[in-house]
Design a protein around this motif. Structure first.
Motif, PDB file in Angstrom:
ATOM      1  N   SER A 200       0.841  -1.200   0.000  1.00 18.43           N
ATOM      2  CA  SER A 200       0.000   0.000   0.000  1.00 18.43           C
ATOM      3  C   SER A 200       0.878   1.252   0.000  1.00 18.43           C
ATOM      4  N   THR A 204       0.664   4.041  -2.870  1.00 15.24           N
ATOM      5  CA  THR A 204       0.300   5.391  -2.411  1.00 15.24           C
ATOM      6  C   THR A 204       1.201   6.451  -3.026  1.00 15.24           C
TER       7      THR A 204
ATOM      8  N   GLY B  77      -0.217   4.434   3.686  1.00 14.35           N
ATOM      9  CA  GLY B  77      -1.455   4.269   2.927  1.00 14.35           C
ATOM     10  C   GLY B  77      -2.539   3.535   3.695  1.00 14.35           C
ATOM     11  N   LEU B  78      -2.466   3.603   5.037  1.00 16.37           N
ATOM     12  CA  LEU B  78      -3.443   2.864   5.847  1.00 16.37           C
ATOM     13  C   LEU B  78      -4.665   3.704   6.184  1.00 16.37           C
ATOM     14  N   TRP B  82      -8.252  -0.671   0.946  1.00 10.30           N
ATOM     15  CA  TRP B  82      -7.681  -1.287  -0.247  1.00 10.30           C
ATOM     16  C   TRP B  82      -8.520  -2.491  -0.634  1.00 10.30           C
ATOM     17  N   ILE B  84      -8.855  -6.006  -2.289  1.00 10.02           N
ATOM     18  CA  ILE B  84      -7.951  -7.133  -2.477  1.00 10.02           C
ATOM     19  C   ILE B  84      -8.660  -8.276  -3.201  1.00 10.02           C
ATOM     20  N   LEU B  96      -6.310 -16.673   5.408  1.00 13.03           N
ATOM     21  CA  LEU B  96      -6.157 -15.238   5.145  1.00 13.03           C
ATOM     22  C   LEU B  96      -7.505 -14.521   5.175  1.00 13.03           C
ATOM     23  N   TYR B  99      -8.278 -13.638   8.583  1.00 11.49           N
ATOM     24  CA  TYR B  99      -7.228 -12.960   9.341  1.00 11.49           C
ATOM     25  C   TYR B  99      -7.704 -11.549   9.691  1.00 11.49           C
ATOM     26  N   GLU B 101      -6.486  -9.055  11.254  1.00  9.79           N
ATOM     27  CA  GLU B 101      -5.587  -7.913  11.091  1.00  9.79           C
ATOM     28  C   GLU B 101      -5.771  -7.204   9.756  1.00  9.79           C
ATOM     29  N   PHE B 102      -6.015  -7.986   8.693  1.00 10.89           N
ATOM     30  CA  PHE B 102      -6.156  -7.376   7.377  1.00 10.89           C
ATOM     31  C   PHE B 102      -7.301  -6.369   7.372  1.00 10.89           C
ATOM     32  N   GLN B 105      -6.638  -3.183   9.216  1.00 10.60           N
ATOM     33  CA  GLN B 105      -5.708  -2.257   8.568  1.00 10.60           C
ATOM     34  C   GLN B 105      -6.279  -1.689   7.272  1.00 10.60           C
ATOM     35  N   PHE B 107      -7.437  -3.571   4.648  1.00 13.33           N
ATOM     36  CA  PHE B 107      -7.257  -4.469   3.500  1.00 13.33           C
ATOM     37  C   PHE B 107      -8.486  -5.374   3.395  1.00 13.33           C
ATOM     38  N   GLU B 145      -6.983  -3.575  -6.286  1.00 10.59           N
ATOM     39  CA  GLU B 145      -5.691  -2.883  -6.342  1.00 10.59           C
ATOM     40  C   GLU B 145      -4.531  -3.812  -5.981  1.00 10.59           C
ATOM     41  N   ILE B 146      -4.811  -4.799  -5.167  1.00 11.57           N
ATOM     42  CA  ILE B 146      -3.763  -5.722  -4.718  1.00 11.57           C
ATOM     43  C   ILE B 146      -4.303  -7.143  -4.864  1.00 11.57           C
TER      44      ILE B 146
END
Lengths: 205, 205
Positions: A200, A204, B77-78, B82, B84, B96, B99, B101-102, B105, B107, B145-146
């Motif tokens: 990211s 960015t 960029g947090l 985003w 995914i 995943l 998960y 945490e993603f 943040q 994601f 984007e990812i």
């Protein structure tokens, strides 16, 4: 011996992979520049990293890929089998049990623990899931050297404390929380967000 | 702007976590030495890392934890969400998806792909698993984007090629194999053996 930085050790892991691929392809020698190009770093960095561990390769001839791979494998302790305990058999835990790379590198699961009564007693890949009773007995019996922690964050510290009591000295922690350990015990963190954050950051800018 | 190294970026991620914990605990300021101690590095390193991005904190007063956390969040960029895509809904993929945490943040999984006919069309967490037909259409529609690659090693390159064609510029690769991408596209690797190798190195010495 000099203190070796974490980043040197993680580059050694990369060199090990690079060399393994070269050996598989039948490439017999590689220069430090060649190693550098394959790892996106400078040849000076390659030479410096390797210099911590003695003298490899011959000036002008480069490194013998097989010899250097085996040497780095020995430095990293990959020439032996390691007995691993997994604590927490949830989604991440199950993914790790099936992660081929671990077995290939000599990291073998020998004991599973979970506190969910529905899981305790059942088997995965031939291993019984144990409760947290008699942990030390099982750790001893299986000769566990490294524990992988894949429990919810709030339980990570107590799990690590219990295992340190049993004599475990090395932990890979998937719980997104820092744990305290006494001197002589090593904890590594696997935080899968870190790499996403680097992406990211990249997007960015 | 100067080239920022990968290790600086990964330390920024750590600072972000450290600062978030301090803010949660109600700590209002922290010195570079305090930040250094919490991350096992030197205060000079902390100051150097932050200096790339401007001037933070006041001499003798330290950093305001909340302001610095938000600033680092912006750098990484947090401060945005985003979108995914996950390619490969096996054990690692499922882990995943769960998960926590993603999501925390920013994601967010928006599209799932798999080539197993038994999985295609089924839903996980409200997302349909798609085949590899019309990939670009879905990538466009969901604003991906990812992409996270969690397929077997032998399929990683072709999956990445297809997604690069669709305009994806950032990849997190869980497949234990290097993939080639054109300039302007970034790939990060998540190799869970690396940290275990650092532990075996530690135990070997």
């Amino acid at each position: 011996m000099k203190k070796i930085s974490d980043s040197t050790i993680s580059r050694l892991s990369k060199y090990y992979r690079t060399l393994s691929r070269l050996v598989e392809k039948g490439v017999e020698t590689v220069s430090s520049q060649g190693m550098a190009d394959l790892n996106n770093i400078t040849s000076a960095q390659v030479r410096k990293d390797l210099s911590f561990f003695g003298s490899f390769g011959k000036r002008g001839l480069g490194y013998n890929t097989k010899i250097l791979r085996d040497e780095i494998g020995r430095i990293l302790g990959l020439n032996k089998k390691w007995s691993i305990a997994l604590v927490g058999v949830g989604n991440i835990g199950r993914a790790l049990l099936d992660y081929e790379e671990f077995r290939k590198q000599g990291f073998l699961f020998r004991a599973l623990f979970d506190k969910d009564p529905h899981k305790i007693g059942s088997e995965i890949n031939g291993l019984v899931i144990h409760s947290d009773e008699n942990i030390c007995e099982i750790i001893d019996k299986e000769g566990i050297e490294i524990a992988i922690i894949a429990v919810p964050a709030k339980f990570a510290q107590q799990v690590v404390d219990a295992l340190v009591e049993c004599g475990v000295r090395a932990f890979l922690n998937f719980a997104p929380v820092a744990v305290k350990v006494p001197e002589g015990v090593q904890v590594k963190y696997e935080n899968m967000s870190i790499e996403l954050e680097a992406l990211s950051f990249f997007l960015t800018r």
